[in-house]
Scaffold this motif. Structure first.
Motif, short mmCIF file in Angstrom:
data_model
loop_
_atom_site.label_atom_id
_atom_site.label_comp_id
_atom_site.label_asym_id
_atom_site.label_seq_id
_atom_site.Cartn_x
_atom_site.Cartn_y
_atom_site.Cartn_z
N LYS A 146 0.85 -1.17 0.00
CA LYS A 146 0.00 0.00 0.00
C LYS A 146 0.89 1.23 0.00
CE LYS A 146 -3.23 2.71 2.81
NZ LYS A 146 -3.93 2.82 4.11
N TYR A 147 0.67 2.11 -0.98
CA TYR A 147 1.41 3.36 -1.06
C TYR A 147 0.47 4.50 -0.65
CZ TYR A 147 4.25 0.37 -4.11
OH TYR A 147 5.00 -0.65 -4.63
N SER A 148 0.83 5.22 0.38
CA SER A 148 0.00 6.32 0.87
C SER A 148 0.56 7.65 0.39
CB SER A 148 -0.05 6.30 2.40
OG SER A 148 -0.66 5.12 2.87
N PHE A 149 -0.37 8.58 0.07
CA PHE A 149 0.01 9.88 -0.45
C PHE A 149 -0.69 10.99 0.34
CE2 PHE A 149 0.52 6.74 -3.76
CZ PHE A 149 1.79 6.99 -4.22
N LYS A 150 -0.32 12.24 0.04
CA LYS A 150 -0.80 13.37 0.83
C LYS A 150 -2.22 13.78 0.48
CE LYS A 150 3.14 13.73 2.93
NZ LYS A 150 4.12 14.77 2.58
N SER A 151 -2.67 13.50 -0.74
CA SER A 151 -4.03 13.85 -1.14
C SER A 151 -4.49 12.90 -2.23
CB SER A 151 -4.12 15.31 -1.62
OG SER A 151 -3.33 15.51 -2.78
N LYS A 173 1.87 20.28 -4.41
CA LYS A 173 2.73 19.28 -5.03
C LYS A 173 2.20 18.97 -6.42
CE LYS A 173 1.84 16.88 -1.38
NZ LYS A 173 1.55 17.95 -0.45
N SER A 174 3.11 18.54 -7.31
CA SER A 174 2.70 18.18 -8.66
C SER A 174 2.66 16.67 -8.87
CB SER A 174 3.65 18.82 -9.69
OG SER A 174 3.62 20.23 -9.59
N TYR A 175 3.73 15.97 -8.45
CA TYR A 175 3.73 14.52 -8.54
C TYR A 175 4.71 13.95 -7.53
CZ TYR A 175 7.92 15.05 -11.55
OH TYR A 175 9.16 15.36 -12.05
N GLU A 176 4.59 12.65 -7.32
CA GLU A 176 5.50 11.94 -6.42
C GLU A 176 5.94 10.66 -7.09
OE1 GLU A 176 5.70 10.19 -1.83
OE2 GLU A 176 4.09 11.55 -2.44
N ILE A 177 7.22 10.39 -7.04
CA ILE A 177 7.80 9.18 -7.62
C ILE A 177 8.09 8.19 -6.50
CG2 ILE A 177 9.78 8.21 -8.85
CD1 ILE A 177 9.94 10.78 -10.44
N VAL A 178 7.60 6.96 -6.69
CA VAL A 178 7.85 5.89 -5.72
C VAL A 178 8.69 4.82 -6.41
CG1 VAL A 178 6.83 4.17 -4.19
CG2 VAL A 178 5.64 6.34 -4.60
N SER A 179 9.92 4.65 -5.95
CA SER A 179 10.78 3.57 -6.44
C SER A 179 11.55 3.05 -5.22
CB SER A 179 11.71 4.07 -7.55
OG SER A 179 12.45 5.20 -7.11
N GLU A 180 12.87 2.97 -5.30
CA GLU A 180 13.62 2.61 -4.11
C GLU A 180 13.49 3.70 -3.05
OE1 GLU A 180 17.60 1.78 -5.23
OE2 GLU A 180 17.08 -0.06 -6.33
N VAL A 183 10.21 10.54 -3.93
CA VAL A 183 10.57 11.92 -4.22
C VAL A 183 9.31 12.70 -4.56
CG1 VAL A 183 11.92 13.47 -5.69
CG2 VAL A 183 12.83 11.21 -5.08
N GLU A 184 9.04 13.77 -3.84
CA GLU A 184 7.95 14.69 -4.16
C GLU A 184 8.49 15.82 -5.03
OE1 GLU A 184 5.92 16.20 -0.78
OE2 GLU A 184 5.26 14.24 -0.06
#
Length: 337
Positions: A146-151, A173-180, A183-184
């Motif tokens: 589960k990946y949680s985000f701010k909005s 914020k515009s986007y967020e990258i989820v990898s290792e 990064v917002e």
């Protein structure tokens, strides 16, 4: 917006024509009310939320099953490995059925699931109430992460080594990258990011409300250009980034250095675009038209389709399918030479 860099603008004068017999059209009649569509592994899934139904068809338009039992308010569906995965908004679940309509399992996820996608053996679903994306293993049918985000946002992309979450409703914020790592990224003066594409080490981010197209490398802005507002879709070709607009009947062809190369005047506004056989295919929802554009020949062919044409997707390099919700039709269009 209408603030174009006039000295960079090359206004193309296109020849308009009606349907060409080099293109063939086949119509499959379905019930009205289907508003969303997906295509994966040669299977089409159509979703109707009211009078809940998920219609499963093969790539030729033949109905395989009509899934209705057990659904409350389906929002999105996708086929994978003999099964259909359906996000059910009110059940806060992903409902799993065989492609023939037999119920398999209910997978509990976050509240109000919406967009569902498949990538590399995994199913991803965004949940609007708890601002999250769930990753499901399509073989075990278990939630892996589960990946949680701010909005909340219905828009995300799954790429080879990352998940990119677009903060459509968030101004901070515009986007967020989820990898290792996570990064917002904040891109200034870009409203409602709706699409993100990567190519050759750079990324392109499109802002829906203000029509802002931004090129980034390593999440740092390289250039931007302001295009007509309500820019709903974009596609990359060998030489251009092609952007649509729901405000003006314009398709903007932008070079990879950030200059407008062509401004194509379409018969009506468009909200979908595909790159096919060296042609550009645009979809207009009302009155319901498909525009086949050849930028090299300066020509536009118009194919009239049904009422409220909402979705368009590619089933081969020369065939597209258009979903017309109000008229209850699927148009299978084969592009000629």
């Amino acid at each position: 917006m209408r603030r174009f860099l006039a000295k960079l603008l090359l206004l193309s004068f296109f020849t308009f024509s009606s349907f060409s017999y080099a293109n063939s059209v086949k119509i499959t009649h379905i019930e009205a009310g289907y508003t969303r569509a997906s295509y994966n592994d040669e299977i089409i899934c159509l979703v109707r939320s009211q009078s809940p139904s998920v219609l499963v068809l093969n790539k030729n338009g033949k109905t395989i099953s009509n899934i209705t039992v057990g659904l409350s308010y389906p929002v999105s569906a996708i086929y994978k490995a003999g099964m259909v995965f359906i996000s059910d908004y009110y059940k806060s679940s992903v409902m799993v059925y065989t492609m023939f309509g037999r119920f398999v399992k209910r997978i509990d996820v976050g509240s109000h699931p919406t967009t569902i996608k498949s990538f590399d053996g995994k199913i991803y679903v965004s949940c609007s109430k708890d601002s999250s994306v769930y990753e499901i293993d399509y073989q075990t049918l278990l939630v892996r992460k589960k990946y949680s985000f701010k909005s909340a946002s219905p828009y995300f992309e799954v790429l080879d080594d990352k998940l990119v979450y677009l903060y459509f409703f968030d101004s901070d914020k515009s986007y967020e990258i989820v990898s290792e790592n996570r990064v917002e990224v904040k891109v200034d003066n870009l409203k409602n990011p709706v699409k993100y594409i990567e190519k050759n080490g750079v990324s392109f981010l499109l802002g829906y409300t203000d029509g802002m197209l931004v090129c980034l490398k390593n999440n740092r802005e390289m250039w931007r250009i302001n295009l007509p507002d309500f820019a709903r879709d974009m596609v990359l070709t060998e030489n251009y980034i092609v952007v649509t607009s729901l405000l003006e009947p314009i398709a903007s062809l932008v070079t990879y250095t950030g200059e407008i190369a062509q401004k194509i005047i379409l018969p009506n506004v468009s909200h979908r675009v595909l790159n096919m056989k060296e042609k550009l295919v645009f979809l207009n929802h009302l009155p319901g038209e498909v525009y086949i554009v050849d930028p090299e020949e300066n020509s536009i062919e118009t194919i009239n389709v049904g009422t409220y044409a909402l979705e368009m997707f590619k089933i081969s390099e020369s065939e597209v399918v258009v979903l017309c919700s109000d008229s209850g039709e699927l148009y299978f269009i084969s592009l000629g030479e």
